[in-house]
Design a protein around this motif. Sequence first.
Motif, PDB file in Angstrom:
ATOM      1  N   PRO A  76       0.809  -1.227   0.000  1.00  0.00           N
ATOM      2  CA  PRO A  76       0.000   0.000   0.000  1.00  0.00           C
ATOM      3  C   PRO A  76       0.843   1.278   0.000  1.00  0.00           C
ATOM      4  N   LYS A  77       2.032   1.223   0.574  1.00  0.00           N
ATOM      5  CA  LYS A  77       2.932   2.384   0.527  1.00  0.00           C
ATOM      6  C   LYS A  77       3.391   2.630  -0.908  1.00  0.00           C
ATOM      7  N   LEU A  78       3.690   1.544  -1.612  1.00  0.00           N
ATOM      8  CA  LEU A  78       4.079   1.657  -3.018  1.00  0.00           C
ATOM      9  C   LEU A  78       2.946   2.298  -3.830  1.00  0.00           C
ATOM     10  N   VAL A  79       1.722   1.872  -3.576  1.00  0.00           N
ATOM     11  CA  VAL A  79       0.559   2.425  -4.273  1.00  0.00           C
ATOM     12  C   VAL A  79       0.336   3.872  -3.864  1.00  0.00           C
ATOM     13  N   ARG A  80       0.501   4.159  -2.600  1.00  0.00           N
ATOM     14  CA  ARG A  80       0.349   5.539  -2.095  1.00  0.00           C
ATOM     15  C   ARG A  80       1.319   6.492  -2.798  1.00  0.00           C
ATOM     16  N   GLU A  81       2.500   5.962  -3.165  1.00  0.00           N
ATOM     17  CA  GLU A  81       3.518   6.804  -3.780  1.00  0.00           C
ATOM     18  C   GLU A  81       3.454   6.815  -5.307  1.00  0.00           C
ATOM     19  N   VAL A 136      -4.931   0.745   1.129  1.00  0.00           N
ATOM     20  CA  VAL A 136      -5.116  -0.709   1.101  1.00  0.00           C
ATOM     21  C   VAL A 136      -6.177  -1.083   0.077  1.00  0.00           C
ATOM     22  N   GLU A 137      -7.287  -0.364   0.056  1.00  0.00           N
ATOM     23  CA  GLU A 137      -8.356  -0.675  -0.894  1.00  0.00           C
ATOM     24  C   GLU A 137      -7.874  -0.513  -2.329  1.00  0.00           C
ATOM     25  N   ARG A 138      -7.092   0.517  -2.608  1.00  0.00           N
ATOM     26  CA  ARG A 138      -6.554   0.708  -3.963  1.00  0.00           C
ATOM     27  C   ARG A 138      -5.577  -0.412  -4.311  1.00  0.00           C
ATOM     28  N   THR A 139      -4.836  -0.862  -3.319  1.00  0.00           N
ATOM     29  CA  THR A 139      -3.893  -1.968  -3.530  1.00  0.00           C
ATOM     30  C   THR A 139      -4.627  -3.251  -3.887  1.00  0.00           C
ATOM     31  N   LEU A 140      -5.656  -3.577  -3.141  1.00  0.00           N
ATOM     32  CA  LEU A 140      -6.404  -4.807  -3.389  1.00  0.00           C
ATOM     33  C   LEU A 140      -7.050  -4.799  -4.765  1.00  0.00           C
ATOM     34  N   ALA A 141      -7.458  -3.617  -5.216  1.00  0.00           N
ATOM     35  CA  ALA A 141      -8.088  -3.500  -6.539  1.00  0.00           C
ATOM     36  C   ALA A 141      -7.095  -3.797  -7.661  1.00  0.00           C
ATOM     37  N   LEU A 142      -5.803  -3.674  -7.378  1.00  0.00           N
ATOM     38  CA  LEU A 142      -4.777  -3.938  -8.389  1.00  0.00           C
ATOM     39  C   LEU A 142      -4.360  -5.410  -8.447  1.00  0.00           C
ATOM     40  N   CYS A 143      -4.797  -6.201  -7.480  1.00  0.00           N
ATOM     41  CA  CYS A 143      -4.373  -7.600  -7.412  1.00  0.00           C
ATOM     42  C   CYS A 143      -5.000  -8.436  -8.531  1.00  0.00           C
ATOM     43  N   GLU A 144      -4.174  -9.180  -9.216  1.00  0.00           N
ATOM     44  CA  GLU A 144      -4.621 -10.147 -10.218  1.00  0.00           C
ATOM     45  C   GLU A 144      -4.137 -11.522  -9.770  1.00  0.00           C
ATOM     46  N   PHE A 145      -5.073 -12.439  -9.505  1.00  0.00           N
ATOM     47  CA  PHE A 145      -4.648 -13.731  -8.963  1.00  0.00           C
ATOM     48  C   PHE A 145      -4.642 -14.813 -10.032  1.00  0.00           C
TER      49      PHE A 145
END
Length: 469
Positions: A76-81, A136-145
């Motif tokens: 999430p820090k990576l996404v925040r930045e 965190v929510e933006r991070t989860l939206a980027l996850c591709e499983f």
Amino acid sequence: MSTLTFLGAVGEVTGSRYLLEVDGNDRTHKLLLECGLHQGGIDADEANARPFGKLARELEGVVISHGHLDHAGLLPKLVREGYSGPIHCTRGTRDLLEIMLQDAAFVMAKDVEWENKWRKRQDKPLVEPLYDLDDVERTLALCEFHRYGQPVNLPGGATLVFRDAGHILGSAIVELTVPSGGQQKRLVFSGDLGNPSSVLMRDPDKVYEADVVLMESTYGDRDHRPLDETLEEFAQVLEKAHEAGGNVLIPAFAVGRTQEILYHLSVLYHEGRLRQQMVFLDSPMAIKVTELYHRARKALDAEDLKVLNIAASGDTSQYLPILRMTRTVEESMAINRIHGGAIIIAGAGMCTGGRIIHHFRYNLEKPNTRLVIVGFQAAGTLGRQIVDGAQRVRVLGQDLAVKAKVHTIGGFSAHAGQTDMIGWAGAFRNNPRFYLVHGEPAAQEALKAGLAESAIKAEIPAYGDRIEL
């Protein structure tokens, strides 16, 4: 020529991060393998706070082996930045990340709130958390499983395949096939290799082809005790604790270790060998993870589940009848009115925070308390201080004497031991280059020597080292 740069988990167990620069036809493509949180003291805090800088916007993909925070806790820090590309992982990892990262953001917010109250009184500049729930929510939206064994195309002509690492739910060995110097080179990252003796998880997959292997070395200096001996020791500790009349405290990682301990307590209960009157799972995150493991039981080892007779029906009502899951703060505080006969499982696993700290205040100074350490304690953590024999420790601003009897039971580890790691490394053909990561220096040197005895040459990289594939 494609390159790999070591940016974390070198000379330490936590903070996993490796930068892969892929030599594509048109240009260089940057991919990040792992984005882990550093754990264990002031140095770790400083490392976590360091900005990603322009890298956050240059990356075209992130690959995560599994959901433990030391491998994924800075996402999430990576996404925040500024990162907005895909995060590749397994389904189990995606589900665990939702629990783990939300909890981490919540804890950070509380910690910063307390820190800023002090800073205001001292007229010092206020601080911000590494990330918040929106990040965190933006991070989860980027996850591709992706499924185990499913090839995934990455930028620059690279290909990703996940293999089962047998460590925790969704954990993976990462295979990356990368164009480099006009050839296809295969990079394999072990992730955290599972302990074949541990329950619930399947054995780690063997991989046979690689040019470069990054291998974890957490327990590179030793093997774990056989499981039957470990279970007997555990049962004896619980029996002695019952005779002493005190409580049993078990700091346990919410993911993997807690579920394994509950499994063994259930077996002891049904064998009539568990004399404690109550077992408390006092961790909202561990409760959520345990419920996730139940929902995802088809991904677990069917033979282990048969022991509990829950594989077919999913009925867990008789799994451990004396288990109580305490979700609220009020329920947790009520446990402290119990002065004996209880087993209390709580996080954090390395005693760096969480509810286990509050239970220390009420139990650590009692000679009839039994503190059972069932997981790795990184350098700089409170758990490591206690394991190393500290007579007094600082807990929540109080100086406490460690009068509880401390038992370290290493056989429950979800990590492979030295022999298992050497066996896994020995399956590779054509002598790939090995680099040891995720280990403290003594463990890495011991594993390097053990590998050499099997004619496997390994190197120990330093922070910032860059290699060509």
